[in-house]
Write a protein that holds these residues in place. Structure first.
Motif, PDB file in Angstrom:
ATOM      1  N   GLN A   1      -8.852  -3.154   8.278  1.00 37.19           N
ATOM      2  CA  GLN A   1      -8.073  -3.715   7.171  1.00 37.19           C
ATOM      3  C   GLN A   1      -8.927  -4.647   6.308  1.00 37.19           C
ATOM      4  OE1 GLN A   1      -5.088  -5.450   9.671  1.00 37.19           O
ATOM      5  NE2 GLN A   1      -3.671  -3.741   9.413  1.00 37.19           N
TER       6      GLN A   1
ATOM      7  N   ASP B   1      -6.320   2.528  -0.559  1.00 33.32           N
ATOM      8  CA  ASP B   1      -6.697   3.021   0.766  1.00 33.32           C
ATOM      9  C   ASP B   1      -7.547   4.277   0.614  1.00 33.32           C
ATOM     10  OD1 ASP B   1      -6.887   3.833   3.366  1.00 33.32           O
ATOM     11  OD2 ASP B   1      -4.738   4.137   3.677  1.00 33.32           O
TER      12      ASP B   1
ATOM     13  N   THR C   1      -5.262   7.735   1.489  1.00 33.47           N
ATOM     14  CA  THR C   1      -4.616   8.215   0.269  1.00 33.47           C
ATOM     15  C   THR C   1      -5.090   9.620  -0.063  1.00 33.47           C
ATOM     16  OG1 THR C   1      -4.456   5.966  -0.610  1.00 33.47           O
ATOM     17  CG2 THR C   1      -4.206   7.768  -2.174  1.00 33.47           C
TER      18      THR C   1
ATOM     19  N   GLY D   1       0.811  -1.218   0.000  1.00 36.00           N
ATOM     20  CA  GLY D   1       0.000   0.000   0.000  1.00 36.00           C
ATOM     21  C   GLY D   1       0.837   1.257   0.000  1.00 36.00           C
TER      22      GLY D   1
ATOM     23  N   SER E   1      -5.046   4.805   7.676  1.00 36.80           N
ATOM     24  CA  SER E   1      -6.340   4.190   7.907  1.00 36.80           C
ATOM     25  C   SER E   1      -6.245   2.774   8.429  1.00 36.80           C
ATOM     26  CB  SER E   1      -7.140   4.178   6.606  1.00 36.80           C
ATOM     27  OG  SER E   1      -6.487   3.361   5.652  1.00 36.80           O
TER      28      SER E   1
ATOM     29  N   THR F   1     -11.421  -2.749   4.270  1.00 42.72           N
ATOM     30  CA  THR F   1     -10.753  -2.097   3.149  1.00 42.72           C
ATOM     31  C   THR F   1     -10.582  -3.061   1.980  1.00 42.72           C
ATOM     32  OG1 THR F   1      -9.567  -0.599   4.635  1.00 42.72           O
ATOM     33  CG2 THR F   1      -8.657  -0.882   2.432  1.00 42.72           C
TER      34      THR F   1
ATOM     35  N   THR G   1      -4.009   0.188   6.838  1.00 44.21           N
ATOM     36  CA  THR G   1      -3.694  -0.827   5.842  1.00 44.21           C
ATOM     37  C   THR G   1      -2.375  -1.513   6.140  1.00 44.21           C
ATOM     38  OG1 THR G   1      -2.743   0.918   4.476  1.00 44.21           O
ATOM     39  CG2 THR G   1      -4.994   0.253   3.989  1.00 44.21           C
TER      40      THR G   1
ATOM     41  N   THR H   1     -15.252   6.306   2.225  1.00 47.68           N
ATOM     42  CA  THR H   1     -14.896   6.050   3.621  1.00 47.68           C
ATOM     43  C   THR H   1     -16.149   5.828   4.468  1.00 47.68           C
ATOM     44  OG1 THR H   1     -14.893   8.396   4.288  1.00 47.68           O
ATOM     45  CG2 THR H   1     -12.855   7.507   3.350  1.00 47.68           C
TER      46      THR H   1
END
Length: 655
Positions: A158, A183, A187, A25, A30, A161, A32, A127
């Motif tokens: 995770q 992400d 991101t 990533g 967040s 996501t 990841t 999100t």
């Protein structure tokens, strides 16, 4: 329809969950990657708040695991920054747009990065979908409770996501983004309708039939994916047929037309097609109950495509047009866009490939989903506190002078639903028939139902009382419907009749809102009617204000969920009062429109006057609200709309 997701690269994505941060990533905050070994020294969280377009002036609140809060406001680019020194992970972030016309957006932060760089935490449609997948109900507002938030784990973020990335595979690929390990929270991106922002443009996050959240692509909106902590299988959303910014030239063109006070099909070409017709008008403002003078100086935002669809062999799009009126009032219009046979090159150099064609209806009519909460202050056994949901069918009488009645057919309606003139004063639209009809009514028949809200679902709010709707009415379905069976953005056929019952014509109308079950009412942040002395007396027989009244000042609060101002914005406050006497019933309505006065933080006030219709027109003189006496009733209604769905909070006394 659901099937197992084929997850390209999912094994590698799962492996990334358990590798050190640098292994996969982009290292966003967040969750990841793993939390690492170095202590977190980040002192702030920042990001972009957007729902396709940046939300300017949005209120952002960060809540930590102990319930502590910090706030910020977004700038002209939708960016915010909040200090988090001394706060406890995990964090829940909720953002509300300044006008309140869109549902709140949410995000989560399960860990902070090492080092001193600010943590990135975007708050977007994507999100919010991810946050919904971290709850049992699919309602991300659950995470505003610190007891719930404290149980949130890095691993759950995770895995959510990974699942979201799989659902978005086609959209991520279409916009040049990695299809595994993307992400959405951490991101950084620019809200310019490309890249991650284009993915946001291409999806709609809607309220599920029972109140959770569901995700749909505008390319195939009849396929929705229900979001909650069990979302593990489903379809991969389809990618739209055109680039996400295909409607972007419309916003400056419409704003330029509004500056000149002309939004019709001759003065606003090429943005508005010469063949444009909507709700019986060739003018975009008039079609939505506004005047060109009221729209003068309005500024349009980026259009949002809700659905691509085919009609008569031609591809069209249902679009949402956000705007801000010259007086600062936010608004949203819905219309139909079409592709142009030959794109138009504008003076700016931009290419206009689509313009507005409208719904092509010769009649003024609008249909949208509604949900209401009803609270009774009396003790009659039949008056059960409850939620109700269905369709609100608005057919204004002034705009349809030759229409006496109408019938409606379509998804969720087992038989035609009929509307006809109301008997109540202060009304400006047809009301639903108060008995089941098999043929169009003729003059001088009227209805006493005093509502345009058809109910197809109802649910008691009490564990000890049940509600059974009255039999043979025209505004309750014969039996409750599961709204989950009604497709998103359904089309309804409305047939219009004159005073003699002769057919005048038909229109096809799309519902821009999500079909809801009454059960969804328990998930809505409702405003609270403040029962001050005036309100209490107005709704109580035998008090000073129970007598005849010409006006009432109504006050309410939008604060819910531990002080968050999340209730829908009340844009219409209404009163209906009826006096049942031996000489016949007298019923008077009154409404006030527009934003209410914000008296204090989270509290609002508006004055409702008798005989004023929902358009703000005084329809009668010397027609006060009748006294609340034996057999009479009074109600106060707080109405507003979000994302194409109308919400109504009703407090009522029936003697």
């Amino acid at each position: 329809m659901h099937r197992s997701i084929v997850r390209t690269g999912i094994a590698a994505a799962v492996a990334c969950v358990f590798l050190p941060l640098g292994g996969c990533g982009n290292g966003g905050d967040s969750g990841t990657g793993s939390s690492g070994t170095a202590p977190a020294t980040t002192t702030s969280v920042s990001g972009t708040v957007a729902a396709g377009s940046a939300l300017v002036g949005a209120n952002v609140t960060l809540i930590d695991a102990t319930g502590a809060q910090a706030t910020a406001t977004t700038n002209a680019q939708g960016a915010y920054s909040i200090p988090v020194k001394g706060m406890t992970l995990p964090f829940f972030i909720i953002a509300t747009d300044a006008g309140g016309l869109s549902a709140p957006l949410s995000s989560v932060v399960a860990r902070l990065p090492t080092g001193t760089a600010p943590a990135v935490a975007n708050v977007t449609t994507l999100t919010t979908a991810l946050a919904a997948m971290l709850t049992a109900s699919g309602n991300p507002i659950e995470l505003a409770s610190n007891s719930t938030l404290a149980k949130l784990t890095l691993q759950s973020v995770q895995l959510a996501t990974i699942t979201l990335d799989t659902i978005l595979t086609n959209l991520l690929k279409q916009n040049g983004l990695q299809t595994a390990g993307f992400d959405s929270i951490g991101t950084a991106f620019t809200p310019n309708h490309t890249g991650a922002d284009a993915v946001i443009d291409s999806v709609s996050l809607v309220t599920g039939a029972n109140g959770g959240r569901a995700l749909a692509s505008n390319a195939a909106p009849t396929t929705t994916i229900v979001l909650n902590n069990k979302t593990a299988q489903g379809v991969v959303l389809a990618a739209p047929p055109v680039a996400a910014n295909y409607l972007e030239p419309l916003a400056p063109l419409l704003s330029a037309c509004a500056a000149n006070g002309a939004l019709n099909n001759t003065s606003c070409s090429p943005a508005i097609d010469t063949a444009f017709k909507e709700s019986g008008s060739n003018d975009l403002a008039t079609a939505h109950g506004l005047t060109d003078s009221a729209m003068t100086g309005a500024v349009f935002g980026s259009p949002k495509t809700l659905a691509f669809f085919m009609r008569n062999g031609k591809q069209l799009a249902l679009v949402q047009l956000p705007l801000t009126l010259a007086n600062g009032t936010p608004a949203v219009l819905y219309s139909i866009a079409q592709p142009l046979a030959t794109p138009v090159t504008l003076t700016s150099g931009m290419q206009l490939g689509w313009n507005l064609i409208g719904d092509q209806s010769s009649f003024a009519v609008a249909i949208m989903s509604h949900i209401q909460r009803r609270t009774y202050l009396d003790t009659r056994l039949s008056d059960v506190n409850r939620y109700e949901s269905g369709l609100d069918i608005k057919i204004p009488t002034a705009s349809n002078p030759n229409v006496y009645s109408a019938s409606v057919t379509g998804p969720g309606l087992a038989a035609p639903v009929w509307l006809m003139p109301r008997s109540a004063s202060g009304s400006s639209s047809l009301g639903l028939a108060d008995s089941a009809l098999s043929a169009p009514p003729v003059t001088p028949a009227t209805t006493g139902s005093n509502t345009s809200q058809y109910r197809w679902s109802w649910q008691s709010r009490s564990s000890t009382a049940s509600f059974t709707p009255p039999a043979s009415t025209g505004f309750y379905a014969a039996q409750s419907l599961d709204a989950g069976s009604v497709p998103l953005y359904s089309t309804y056929t409305v047939t219009f009749y004159d005073i003699n019952g002769a057919q005048r014509g038909q229109s096809s109308v799309i519902n821009p809102g999500r079909p809801l079950n009454a059960a969804a009412g328990s998930s809505i942040p409702w405003p609270t009617l403040l029962m001050n002395d005036a309100t209490t007396q107005f709704l109580t027989p035998g008090t000073a204000l129970a007598d005849v009244q010409y006006a009432l000042s109504v006050t309410w609060s939008g604060l819910v969920n531990d002080g968050l101002n999340l209730a829908y914005p009340v844009t219409s406050t209404g009163i209906a009062a009826a006096a049942q006497t031996s000489a016949g019933g007298e019923q008077v309505n009154g409404f006030t429109l527009g934003p209410a006065n914000n008296t204090t933080g989270g509290q609002y006030q508006a004055t409702v006057r008798a005989g004023v219709d929902p358009a703000g027109v005084q329809t009668c003189t010397n027609c006060p609200f009748p006294a609340l006496t034996a057999g009479g009733s009074r109600l106060i209604q707080l109405s507003g709309a979000r994302d194409g769905t109308e919400s109504l909070d009703i407090t009522q006394y029936n003697d």
